[in-house]
Structure formats: C-alpha cells, structure tokens
Write a protein that holds these residues in place. Structure first.
Motif, PDB file in Angstrom:
ATOM      1  N   ILE A 241      42.375  33.666  44.458  1.00  0.00           N
ATOM      2  CA  ILE A 241      42.382  34.963  44.638  1.00  0.00           C
ATOM      3  C   ILE A 241      43.687  35.441  43.928  1.00  0.00           C
ATOM      4  CG2 ILE A 241      43.786  34.753  46.663  1.00  0.00           C
ATOM      5  CD1 ILE A 241      41.040  37.520  45.689  1.00  0.00           C
ATOM      6  N   ASP A 242      44.817  34.670  43.617  1.00  0.00           N
ATOM      7  CA  ASP A 242      45.740  35.376  42.841  1.00  0.00           C
ATOM      8  C   ASP A 242      45.508  35.716  41.402  1.00  0.00           C
ATOM      9  OD1 ASP A 242      45.289  32.508  42.933  1.00  0.00           O
ATOM     10  OD2 ASP A 242      47.189  32.195  41.911  1.00  0.00           O
ATOM     11  N   LYS A 243      44.284  35.034  40.837  1.00  0.00           N
ATOM     12  CA  LYS A 243      44.112  35.457  39.662  1.00  0.00           C
ATOM     13  C   LYS A 243      42.852  36.241  39.617  1.00  0.00           C
ATOM     14  CE  LYS A 243      44.964  30.730  37.519  1.00  0.00           C
ATOM     15  NZ  LYS A 243      44.593  29.681  38.778  1.00  0.00           N
ATOM     16  N   SER A 244      41.991  36.277  40.526  1.00  0.00           N
ATOM     17  CA  SER A 244      40.859  37.009  40.475  1.00  0.00           C
ATOM     18  C   SER A 244      40.677  38.263  41.415  1.00  0.00           C
ATOM     19  CB  SER A 244      39.767  36.065  40.592  1.00  0.00           C
ATOM     20  OG  SER A 244      39.826  35.475  41.815  1.00  0.00           O
ATOM     21  N   GLY A 245      42.000  38.624  41.911  1.00  0.00           N
ATOM     22  CA  GLY A 245      42.109  39.941  42.861  1.00  0.00           C
ATOM     23  C   GLY A 245      41.239  40.955  42.430  1.00  0.00           C
TER      24      GLY A 245
ATOM     25  N   MET B 101      18.625  35.069  49.251  1.00  0.00           N
ATOM     26  CA  MET B 101      19.100  34.176  50.467  1.00  0.00           C
ATOM     27  C   MET B 101      19.926  34.996  51.485  1.00  0.00           C
ATOM     28  SD  MET B 101      17.716  31.692  49.179  1.00  0.00           S
ATOM     29  CE  MET B 101      18.651  30.176  50.165  1.00  0.00           C
ATOM     30  N   HIS B 102      19.895  36.208  51.362  1.00  0.00           N
ATOM     31  CA  HIS B 102      20.504  36.994  52.426  1.00  0.00           C
ATOM     32  C   HIS B 102      22.131  36.782  52.353  1.00  0.00           C
ATOM     33  CE1 HIS B 102      17.006  39.284  54.346  1.00  0.00           C
ATOM     34  NE2 HIS B 102      16.534  37.952  54.824  1.00  0.00           N
ATOM     35  N   ILE B 103      22.791  36.908  51.370  1.00  0.00           N
ATOM     36  CA  ILE B 103      23.907  36.600  51.361  1.00  0.00           C
ATOM     37  C   ILE B 103      24.987  37.881  51.516  1.00  0.00           C
ATOM     38  CG2 ILE B 103      26.094  35.782  50.056  1.00  0.00           C
ATOM     39  CD1 ILE B 103      24.133  33.708  48.730  1.00  0.00           C
ATOM     40  N   PRO B 104      25.785  38.232  52.394  1.00  0.00           N
ATOM     41  CA  PRO B 104      26.348  39.404  52.763  1.00  0.00           C
ATOM     42  C   PRO B 104      27.362  39.517  51.534  1.00  0.00           C
ATOM     43  CG  PRO B 104      26.865  37.868  54.344  1.00  0.00           C
ATOM     44  CD  PRO B 104      25.920  37.096  53.424  1.00  0.00           C
ATOM     45  N   LEU B 105      26.987  39.795  50.384  1.00  0.00           N
ATOM     46  CA  LEU B 105      28.103  39.939  49.307  1.00  0.00           C
ATOM     47  C   LEU B 105      29.425  40.900  49.645  1.00  0.00           C
ATOM     48  CD1 LEU B 105      25.388  39.154  46.636  1.00  0.00           C
ATOM     49  CD2 LEU B 105      27.624  37.719  46.912  1.00  0.00           C
ATOM     50  N   PRO B 106      28.760  42.195  50.108  1.00  0.00           N
ATOM     51  CA  PRO B 106      29.835  43.227  50.008  1.00  0.00           C
ATOM     52  C   PRO B 106      30.731  42.792  51.422  1.00  0.00           C
ATOM     53  CG  PRO B 106      27.816  44.223  50.078  1.00  0.00           C
ATOM     54  CD  PRO B 106      27.550  42.836  49.863  1.00  0.00           C
ATOM     55  N   LYS B 107      30.424  42.152  52.454  1.00  0.00           N
ATOM     56  CA  LYS B 107      31.115  41.667  53.503  1.00  0.00           C
ATOM     57  C   LYS B 107      32.177  40.644  52.935  1.00  0.00           C
ATOM     58  CE  LYS B 107      29.926  38.909  57.468  1.00  0.00           C
ATOM     59  NZ  LYS B 107      29.035  38.525  58.289  1.00  0.00           N
ATOM     60  N   MET B 108      31.604  39.681  52.130  1.00  0.00           N
ATOM     61  CA  MET B 108      32.483  38.648  51.716  1.00  0.00           C
ATOM     62  C   MET B 108      33.558  39.193  50.878  1.00  0.00           C
ATOM     63  SD  MET B 108      30.304  35.008  51.799  1.00  0.00           S
ATOM     64  CE  MET B 108      28.977  35.780  51.117  1.00  0.00           C
ATOM     65  N   MET B 109      33.253  40.078  49.840  1.00  0.00           N
ATOM     66  CA  MET B 109      34.192  40.842  49.099  1.00  0.00           C
ATOM     67  C   MET B 109      35.077  41.588  50.054  1.00  0.00           C
ATOM     68  SD  MET B 109      32.062  42.615  46.043  1.00  0.00           S
ATOM     69  CE  MET B 109      30.455  42.034  45.893  1.00  0.00           C
ATOM     70  N   ARG B 110      34.677  42.088  51.078  1.00  0.00           N
ATOM     71  CA  ARG B 110      35.773  42.580  51.908  1.00  0.00           C
ATOM     72  C   ARG B 110      36.655  41.599  52.801  1.00  0.00           C
ATOM     73  NH1 ARG B 110      32.538  45.194  55.073  1.00  0.00           N
ATOM     74  NH2 ARG B 110      32.440  47.352  53.975  1.00  0.00           N
ATOM     75  N   HIS B 111      36.062  40.681  52.960  1.00  0.00           N
ATOM     76  CA  HIS B 111      37.028  39.349  53.295  1.00  0.00           C
ATOM     77  C   HIS B 111      38.162  39.067  52.400  1.00  0.00           C
ATOM     78  CE1 HIS B 111      34.992  39.076  57.205  1.00  0.00           C
ATOM     79  NE2 HIS B 111      33.940  38.461  56.820  1.00  0.00           N
ATOM     80  N   TRP B 112      37.750  38.951  50.992  1.00  0.00           N
ATOM     81  CA  TRP B 112      38.521  38.691  50.125  1.00  0.00           C
ATOM     82  C   TRP B 112      39.880  39.742  50.079  1.00  0.00           C
ATOM     83  CZ3 TRP B 112      40.210  34.388  48.854  1.00  0.00           C
ATOM     84  CH2 TRP B 112      39.189  33.320  48.765  1.00  0.00           C
ATOM     85  N   ARG B 113      39.379  41.055  50.124  1.00  0.00           N
ATOM     86  CA  ARG B 113      40.551  41.991  50.258  1.00  0.00           C
ATOM     87  C   ARG B 113      41.254  42.011  51.631  1.00  0.00           C
ATOM     88  NH1 ARG B 113      36.731  47.763  48.667  1.00  0.00           N
ATOM     89  NH2 ARG B 113      35.495  46.407  46.803  1.00  0.00           N
ATOM     90  N   GLU B 114      40.874  41.623  52.679  1.00  0.00           N
ATOM     91  CA  GLU B 114      41.516  41.258  53.827  1.00  0.00           C
ATOM     92  C   GLU B 114      42.628  40.215  53.271  1.00  0.00           C
ATOM     93  OE1 GLU B 114      38.661  40.631  56.662  1.00  0.00           O
ATOM     94  OE2 GLU B 114      38.295  42.670  56.928  1.00  0.00           O
ATOM     95  N   ARG B 115      42.228  39.067  52.750  1.00  0.00           N
ATOM     96  CA  ARG B 115      43.080  37.881  52.514  1.00  0.00           C
ATOM     97  C   ARG B 115      44.261  38.386  51.493  1.00  0.00           C
ATOM     98  NH1 ARG B 115      40.637  31.996  52.472  1.00  0.00           N
ATOM     99  NH2 ARG B 115      39.382  31.980  54.232  1.00  0.00           N
TER     100      ARG B 115
ATOM    101  N   PHE C 287      45.301  41.479  51.428  1.00  0.00           N
ATOM    102  CA  PHE C 287      46.310  42.424  51.927  1.00  0.00           C
ATOM    103  C   PHE C 287      47.157  41.512  53.001  1.00  0.00           C
ATOM    104  CE2 PHE C 287      47.250  45.438  55.347  1.00  0.00           C
ATOM    105  CZ  PHE C 287      47.672  46.504  54.413  1.00  0.00           C
ATOM    106  N   ALA C 288      46.407  40.629  53.671  1.00  0.00           N
ATOM    107  CA  ALA C 288      47.622  39.818  54.560  1.00  0.00           C
ATOM    108  C   ALA C 288      48.326  39.087  53.687  1.00  0.00           C
ATOM    109  CB  ALA C 288      46.505  38.770  55.220  1.00  0.00           C
ATOM    110  N   ARG C 289      48.286  38.649  52.511  1.00  0.00           N
ATOM    111  CA  ARG C 289      49.166  38.109  51.631  1.00  0.00           C
ATOM    112  C   ARG C 289      50.089  38.940  50.717  1.00  0.00           C
ATOM    113  NH1 ARG C 289      46.120  33.391  48.226  1.00  0.00           N
ATOM    114  NH2 ARG C 289      48.039  33.452  47.136  1.00  0.00           N
ATOM    115  N   GLY C 290      49.681  40.335  51.072  1.00  0.00           N
ATOM    116  CA  GLY C 290      50.325  41.301  50.202  1.00  0.00           C
ATOM    117  C   GLY C 290      50.304  41.120  48.480  1.00  0.00           C
ATOM    118  N   LEU C 291      49.027  40.737  48.127  1.00  0.00           N
ATOM    119  CA  LEU C 291      48.735  40.728  46.787  1.00  0.00           C
ATOM    120  C   LEU C 291      48.454  41.932  46.202  1.00  0.00           C
ATOM    121  CD1 LEU C 291      46.574  37.423  46.920  1.00  0.00           C
ATOM    122  CD2 LEU C 291      49.032  37.584  45.976  1.00  0.00           C
ATOM    123  N   ASN C 292      47.999  43.070  46.842  1.00  0.00           N
ATOM    124  CA  ASN C 292      47.549  44.202  45.972  1.00  0.00           C
ATOM    125  C   ASN C 292      48.788  44.885  45.930  1.00  0.00           C
ATOM    126  OD1 ASN C 292      47.541  44.482  48.972  1.00  0.00           O
ATOM    127  ND2 ASN C 292      45.741  45.704  49.208  1.00  0.00           N
ATOM    128  N   PRO C 293      48.684  46.036  44.919  1.00  0.00           N
ATOM    129  CA  PRO C 293      49.930  46.744  44.484  1.00  0.00           C
ATOM    130  C   PRO C 293      50.790  47.543  45.484  1.00  0.00           C
ATOM    131  CG  PRO C 293      47.972  46.974  42.928  1.00  0.00           C
ATOM    132  CD  PRO C 293      47.550  46.171  44.107  1.00  0.00           C
TER     133      PRO C 293
END
Lengths: 258, 225, 478
Positions: C354-358, C376-390, C392-398
């Motif tokens: 995620i550090d390279k592909s944020g 395959m009913h993959i909840p893609l937006p939900k998983m993108m949001r999970h990455w945003r949460e990770r 945010f938790a790691r302080g990776l966004n500007p």
C-alpha cells in the motif's frame, strides 16, 4: 378496517450538509412534497453531515462519532428521509456495518437504518405516491446518481413522478446511469480525472437536447452545473424535488439563490 | 519441498486451520465425492430433438457452419462437397476414430485421407466429437490416437462430425459421461470444448474470425448415428 | 515489473493528454458493455449462477490448503510435476530451471497475467531464453516493448494505425507495398509469423483460468487458439497459476465458465476451453512430453482471513475495468502495475504494498458500477475503502488532507459548533462572490474551480431559514 383516523407519519428530514449550505430550496421542496403527502415534517437541529467525507477517507473513528450523533438525533421519528441517494445510502447501508461487533449500537443502527429512505423512494415505495400536482413547461433529462441507483435502486421512482408533471417532456440522455465524476472528495483529490468524466457527462446532456438537467443528489448536480456553466452551456440544473414540488421557477443551480 | 510447506503453512495460519482437522478434511472429501451440479440453465433442458436443433442454432450463432446428414455413410460425400464449395484441395487429415474409419471414404475417388496427428501443411482436419452441448453450440473432443488434438488446431478448416444422439443439453451431462469413460478423478490428457471458429478482437475491439486456430468450423450432425 | 503507481496522478495527466490513447479507449466503452448486457439478459439464471459461483469460491478458499494438496496429488498421478513458488523470484527460477533442462532457446507463451506479475519475459531474455507472446494483443505489445493495459484485451490502448506501424518496423520481410490497412491483414500477418514460432519453441508457457482439484487439471479459456498451439506443439508445457485458481470439481468449473465469457466479452462461451491433465499418454500421437505446474503464492495467502479475502474470488474477466469511469478516462497503464482498474486497485496494494500504491484505492468515485457487474459479487468499493482505512491508520495520506479532515470532523461531531460555523461561513463566502451567482475561482477550492464553476451559496443556511419559518408559524398560531 379501523375507524380511527390514521395518525400522519412523523418524518425527520435529514437535510444533508450540501443542501443546508448551498441549496436550501431543495430542503423546502422536500418538506413541501412530504407535507403534501400527509406527513408531519420536523428538522432536528442536532444533525450535521452523514459522515461520508470521513468514512470515504478511511477515518473510521470520526465516522462512528458522527453516526452516533445522527442516530440519536433521529431516533424518535417514524421515518428519516433525505433528498440524496448518497447520504441516504450512507445512513441506510453503511451505518449498520460501522458498528459490527458493538451489540448495543449495532441494534440501534439497524433499527435506524430500517426507517431511513431517500426522498423519491419514500414518496413512491413507502407512501405509494403516483403523481404530483406540478407544472414544468419544457424538456428535462435525468441523471441517475450512483449511490441512489446502485445502493438503493432508485431509477423508476423519480421518472414516474416526473411523468406526471404537466408540461414536462423527458429526454433520456445516453449513459444516464454512468457516474458524473463527482465522487465526494474524489473530485478535488483527482481533479483531472474527475474533469474528464464530467466532460463525458455534459456532452451526453447536451446531446439529449434537454433544457433542464435533473438529478437527486446535490453533489452531482453542483458538479455537472459547474461544468456546464464553465463550458458556457445554457442548460438549467435543478434537484428533481424542486420540479416535483412545483418550485421550478426559482433560479437554477449556479444562477442565484433565494 | 520448502515452497510447498511454506505456502500450505501460510494458508493454514491465515485460515486458523490445523493440519489433519478431521471436519475440514471430511468437508472436502464429501464435496469432491458429491460433485454437486449447481445451477443448470433451463435453456438446454429440452426434449432431445429440440436439443439437437438448439445445438445447431447456437453453433451457427458463433459463426460455425452446420450441416445435418441422415446417416454416417453420408459424411464423406458431405466433406467432399464442403471442400469443393470452399475451393480446397481434395485432402483431409483425421485420426483413427472407429466411427470415422467405418465411413465409405473410398467412394470419394479423388479424396486423399491422411491419418495421424496433423502437420502444418494440412488444410482440412476431420474429427469425431465426443459430444455436442446444446446450451452453447459447443463440441467436446478429447485427445488420443482416435482424434489427435493437433487436428483441432493446425488446419485452417476443421470439420467435426457429431452424432445427434451424443448431443446433450448441458456441459454437466458431458462431464458425467467422461467420468463414466475414464473413471472418477481421471481425465484424458486434453479435453477441448470448442465453440465456433477461432477469433480475435485484439485490434480496436473489431471481431475477426480466424486467428491462430481454424478459420472455419464446419459441423456435420449425423441424425441416424 | 517496475511499479509506477506512486506517480499515478502524473500518469493520469499524461494519459488524459494523449490523443491516440483517448481514441483507443473509446473501444473499451463500445466493445464490451452492450455485449455483456445482451449475453446476461439471454440467461435468466445469470444471478443464480453468480450466487452459486460465489459459494464455490468461498468454500474453496476456506479449505484452500486441502484442495491444493489434493490438486497436487492428482497432477502427480497423471504424470505431471507441481512446483510451489512462494515468491515471484521462486517462480522465475523454476521456469528457468525447466527451460535449461529442456535446452530451450525459444519459449512460446499463451496470454497470462501471472507471468506479467512475475516479470517473466524480461527475466528470460536476460537469461538468454527468447519468450514469444502468441496472443495477438500480447504479441503487439511485446513488439512495442510495453505491458498489457487491460487484463483480457492487453492492447486495447493501441490503435490500428499504431499496429501497422509496429509490424512494418519489426517485420523485416514486409514489402512496403503490402496492404495492411485492414485489421484482417494485420491478423493474417501475425498468424503467419507466429506459426513458425510454435514449431521452433522448446517450451510452451500458459497461465490457467482454473485448476481442478478433482482431476489435477489446468484449464485455459481463449478465443484465438494460440494457447492450445502453445501447449500442444512444444516438448514441454509449463502452467503458471496462482493458488486461488483452484476449484473442487469439473462441475464447479462449469458453473463459473457460464459467468466468465459473458462478463468478459459477452460470449456465452469462449471459443476454446481446454482442460489439460498431465503430459502425453503412451498412445497419444501429439501433446507435450512434460507437464509442469508452478503454483504461485506471491502474497495471496496473506489476504486469506482478512477483509481482502473476497478479492481472491476474482476470475479476471475484466468487467470491473470495462465499466469503470476512471479506467475509461485514463486507461490501464496509468495504474502503474500489472492489474489496472477496480480489481487492480484492491489487488495491487495487497501484492505490491500500500505504501507504493496508495493512490489506486483512492482514485475511485465509489460509483459502484464495478461491484454491480462483478460476476463473483466482489465488494470492490468496500475493499478500496478498507485500504483507505489502513492508509489513514498508518498516517500514509498527505498531512494537508488529514488536518483538513480532522478540522471538518471536529465540527461535524458537534452539531452546535457546526450550526454556528456554517451560519458564519456563508456571509463570509458571499463576500467573495460579491453577489455573483457562482465562483470561477475560490481560495482553497482550486481542485474544484480549476475545471468548473462553484455555485455561490445563499446568505443563510437552510437550518437558519427553517428556524425562522417555524418561529413565524408559532407566532401565527399564538
């Protein structure tokens, strides 16, 4: 059948932060539609925003705090209605998921979510409204905002009510169900991409030949209106509730405010 | 073997599973044994005569050409007519399939029949299908000396003979008959499920028929097989 | 493959300004969407099949260790060899060993995203083995020295004119007067050149759409027939597949096949579905003498048991990118790694960090079209949001974003403060508008006003106006 006169439903209006700040007329149009349909409408002062800016930025703690406020502010109502598919989707579909594992709040959020409706869906699906008493002379096209369409299944309801507006002629645009490029914070985080997407949308709007563009979400409307106006296109932009409430004579979005 | 243990170990840890967990092992064993069919579309679930018609229609929809003949003896004549119509040299390649071998090829005087695996010079291959699948207009063929796989891919024209009685509604029926032939858990080296002639849309999404495999797929359905 | 995802914004700007690319990208919208709807509408059981397929994959993933063991056993029974590769490096080494043992100078390749993921072509070339891509799209981009921009239509970013120019540059035998103006002529030329390659190759490498545990089979699904020629003509066939490709039985494969081609290209079935089990049998007149399967993990096991496990259901149909407005705007290369579009926005952080592909999980409007079309009913937006949460938790966004957000949240969490702030903000904003109906520029809102006007807000919020209306009503009643 009971002889008792049915008590009018008590509806809490979730105004949405964008309507509160940028387009109060959408709030008043919503109130009018709800009152005409026999609802008692109240607007709790303790509401702010549904929390999507925080939620979609990965800030879960703030989202949870905002969600608790909102749930508390609306707990006493029979229904919670929002003139936005995006905000209603947040309240209805995403709040319960926020509290997974917190039994007390999960229950409260689920009970809350069950009472939340987007305005068009509430009028048609819950109240069974089939037509409105409104006049709008001219051609309109309707953009399906993403969250309303795909999270809440809103597509036929606004079109059905619009078809009852006297003088109104619907001209469907191509790809009406494709995103306008707003996406909340997306449009300022990735302005170039957002711009490309909205350009596609405005060219479809233009090709429809409609004089007025309608949609059910103010974020999308401001995005499309802003682009149309920057491109110098003379298409009026309004929230669908304004037209249905017969308030289509106020200045359109970006053309002034009352 | 370290890669194996590494991967299996990581998977187990991630799933919170223990090696040798009897319940999980049983679940897998039973699933494999039962091989549940899932959802079978109604499209192919028809009386047999209608399945044959659906098969022909679906195959034509994917640009195969289809011809129905009354009996196996009519196949060589149909093949010869196809070659003439397409202006092709009077030679075909095929495997040792008994059903093909029993057909009166010698009555087609000028027709050369080469047997064995295909080589790059072959312009026309003839195969006998294991089965047809009505739902999608697909033919199923499997490898071996009877119908070598190269015959399916190297020639520019692939003629496939299908017995009408072997046309089934769905793929599942064909898979079940393969199990009957080869035994549970066993397969021929190659099973080819072929639906139309080869094609590509890699240049500007323009659909072109005839990519690396055959440019033409001609199906001969034998009614009295 | 070199990752350029950190430069997503610059990549996107370049893509938006590239007229050739923009011309080519129109074909994504015109080439896939209507065909998929038609194929889906013609199959009333489509949604039931989606549920069925999801259940198959979920069951398999929660028993993945056991199905992999069973799969290996059956491959061995059929005379094949299974190699386990934890990393891309391991997988490349195995391929090279096999090539060396076979004395291979040339390998032909069927279309395979997994070999892109492990950067196989560059590696083999460095080691003196010549890889030849045989799928038309892959062949085109190999000539161009590029990577695929789409997982099923690798050259969708290239126009016909560009292909003609590439062929004229790279194929020395082409006479200048040879007419290549029609796509048919280009395809014919590629077919002719590649025919010779199939026969000269010592090793053929393919990917796999499925691995079947019941039988130890690998399955490829193609339209051109190149994958089949790649695996039946050379002496050695190597299958490279990631561990989540396994399904229990042939019936399970059949369920998912009904979704795959419809979702990808709108076909009911792809032209060639080929189920391969082991090497040539004693009486076979053709087929490879050796059959190897390389099972690659490369980060997938770390997705199991997490909020990203559902992503492992992906069957690589490409429907998510075919329907993505962001992909339509910038194409696949802007994403900067192997897998573009929504599925890439979830998968790339898992596999490449995620550090390279944020940017990738952030560059989405959450319009939800990808999830709506995913077979395959993959909840893609939900998983993108999970990455945003990770992130945010790691302080990776500007930092500016974080502080802005925290400041806003402070108000949003406190309704009274919020009411006060909004009622003060509007008059301040009206100062900037100077009574104009909209802004063409507004400080701190440059991201918005660069490309569009902003409607001027009213001088009083809805809430203020509502309170007045209610007060008047009360007054009237009193």
């Amino acid at each position: 059948m009971s002889d008792e006169i049915r008590k009018p439903p008590r509806v809490g209006l979730f105004v949405t932060c964008l309507v509160d700040l940028f387009r109060p007329s959408v709030g008043f149009a919503s109130v009018k539609l709800l009152e005409d349909a026999g609802c008692n409408v109240e607007v709790p002062m303790a509401q702010t925003c549904c929390g999507q800016p925080a939620y979609n930025s990965g800030d879960r703690d703030d989202t949870v705090a905002i969600a608790r406020n909102t749930i508390e502010a609306f707990e006493e109502f029979d229904y919670v209605v929002a003139p936005s598919g995006s905000c209603a989707g947040m309240l209805k579909k995403h709040y319960p998921a926020l509290f997974k594992g917190d039994a007390h709040w999960e229950t409260r959020a689920a009970a809350f979510a069950a009472r939340v409706h987007e305005l068009m869906s509430f009028l048609v699906d819950v109240l069974g409204m089939e037509k409105v008493d409104a006049v709008h002379e001219g051609t309109v096209t309707y953009h399906d905002s993403c969250a309303g369409l795909r999270e809440l299944g809103i597509a036929g309801q606004p079109r059905r009510l619009l078809s009852s507006v006297s003088g109104l002629e619907m001209r469907e645009m191509r790809d009406a169900d494709v995103c306008c490029g707003f996406g909340g914070t997306f449009c300022v985080k990735y302005p170039d991409i957002s711009n490309r997407i909205v350009e596609e949308k405005t060219s479809n709007i233009k090709a429809s030949g409609a004089e007025t563009l309608l949609a059910g979400d103010l974020g999308c409307l401001m995005n499309m209106a802003g682009k149309l106006q920057r491109q110098g296109m003379d298409v009026k932009v309004r929230h669908v509730a304004e037209v249905l409430a017969g308030m289509g004579d106020t200045p359109a979005i970006g053309k002034g405010n009352r | 073997m370290s890669g194996r243990e590494g991967i299996i170990g990581k998977v187990r840890t991630a799933l919170g599973a223990k090696a040798g967990d009897a319940a999980r092992t049983r679940a897998v064993h039973e699933r494999l044994l039962a091989a549940p069919q899932g959802v079978i579309p109604a499209r192919g679930q028809l009386p047999h005569a209608k399945q044959v018609r659906l098969f022909c229609m679906m195959a034509e929809k994917v640009s195969a050409s289809v011809q129905r003949v009354k009996k196996p003896d009519s196949v060589p004549r149909a093949v010869a007519a196809y070659l003439r119509a397409k202006n092709l040299p009077s030679a075909v390649r095929m495997g040792s399939d008994e059903r093909l071998a029993a057909m009166p090829w010698h009555t087609m005087k000028s027709l050369e029949v080469k047997t064995g695996a295909a080589d790059p010079e072959d312009e026309v291959g003839v195969s006998h299908a294991l089965a047809g699948i009505a739902e999608t207009g697909t033919v199923a063929l499997y490898s071996g000396p009877r119908n070598p796989t190269t015959v399916n891919f190297l020639p520019e024209h692939h003629i496939v003979v299908v017995d009408a009685k072997d046309i089934a509604g769905d793929m599942e029926t064909v898979l079940a008959s393969l199990r009957q032939t080869f035994g549970k858990g066993k397969m021929p080296r190659t099973l080819n499920l072929i639906t139309g002639p080869s094609r590509s849309a890699d240049i500007e999404q323009t659909l072109l028929v005839g990519a690396h495999g055959p440019r033409a797929l001609h199906l001969i359905v034998v009614d009295g097989g | 493959m070199q990752i350029t995802s950190p430069a997503f914004k610059e990549n996107a700007r370049t893509a938006l300004a590239d007229p050739q690319l923009q011309k080519a990208l129109v074909h994504v919208r015109s080439g896939f969407i209507d065909k998929r709807v038609k194929a889906m509408d013609a199959l009333p059981e489509f949604d039931a099949l989606r549920d069925s397929a999801r259940a198959i994959k979920d069951h398999t993933l929660t028993h993945l260790d056991l199905y992999l063991e069973r799969y290996e056993e059956k491959v061995r029974e059929a005379g094949g060899v299974v190699h386990w590769a934890e990393t891309a490096d391991d997988a490349r080494s195995v391929v090279l060993e096999i090539c060396r043992a076979a004395g291979a100078r040339t390998v032909t390749k069927g279309k395979s995203m997994i070999t892109e993921e492990i950067g196989l072509n560059d590696f083999l070339e460095k080691e003196g083995v010549r890889p030849v891509e045989t799928d038309l799209g892959e062949y085109i981009i190999q000539l161009r020295g590029e990577h695929p921009s789409h997982i099923i239509a690798p050259a969708v970013h290239v126009t016909r004119d560009q292909v003609e120019a590439d062929f004229r540059r790279e194929h020395d035998h082409l006479r200048p007067d040879r007419d290549l103006s029609e796509p048919e002529a280009l395809l014919g030329e590629a077919r002719r050149v590649l025919r010779a390659e199939y026969f000269s190759a010592d090793v053929g490498i393919t990917g796999a759409n499925f691995l079947v545990a019941e039988t130890g089979s690998s399955v490829i699904v193609t339209n051109e027939g190149n994958g089949d020629l790649t695996q039946i003509l050379p002496r050695v066939h190597v299958v490279i597949a990631s561990i989540e490709k396994v399904v229990p039985t042939l019936e399970d494969m059949s369920q998912i096949l009904r979704l795959l081609a419809r979702s990808a290209t709108g076909q009911d079935m792809s032209v060639y579905t080929t189920v391969s089990t082991g090497p040539r049998r004693p009486d076979d007149p053709d087929g490879p003498e050796e059959y190897h399967v390389i099972l690659l993990d490369n980060g997938r096991s770390s997705m199991l048991g997490t909020e990203f496990q559902d992503m492992l259901r992906c069957i690589r149909c490409g429907a998510c990118m075919n329907h993505c407005p962001v992909y339509h705007a910038v194409g696949g290369h802007a994403y900067g790694w192997v897998y573009p579009g929504p599925m890439g926005a979830v998968l790339t952080p898992s596999l490449a960090g995620i550090d390279k592909s944020g940017h990738l999980p952030n560059a989405s409007t959450f319009c939800g079209r990808c999830e709506a079309v995913c077979p395959m009913h993959i909840p893609l937006p939900k998983m993108m949001r999970h990455w945003r949460e990770r992130e945010f938790a790691r302080g990776l966004n500007p930092a500016t974003q974080r502080y802005g957000l925290r400041a806003w949240a402070l108000f949003a969490r406190h309704p009274r403060l919020y009411r006060l702030a909004t009622s003060l903000a509007l008059p301040a904003l009206s100062f900037f508008t100077a009574r104009r109906p909209r802004f063409r520029y507004l400080p701190l809102a440059g991201g918005w006003t660069r490309n569009r006007d902003l409607p001027a807000p009213p001088s009083r919020t809805f809430m203020q106006q509502w309170r007045e209306r209610e007060a008047e009503k009360q007054g009237a009643h009193a």
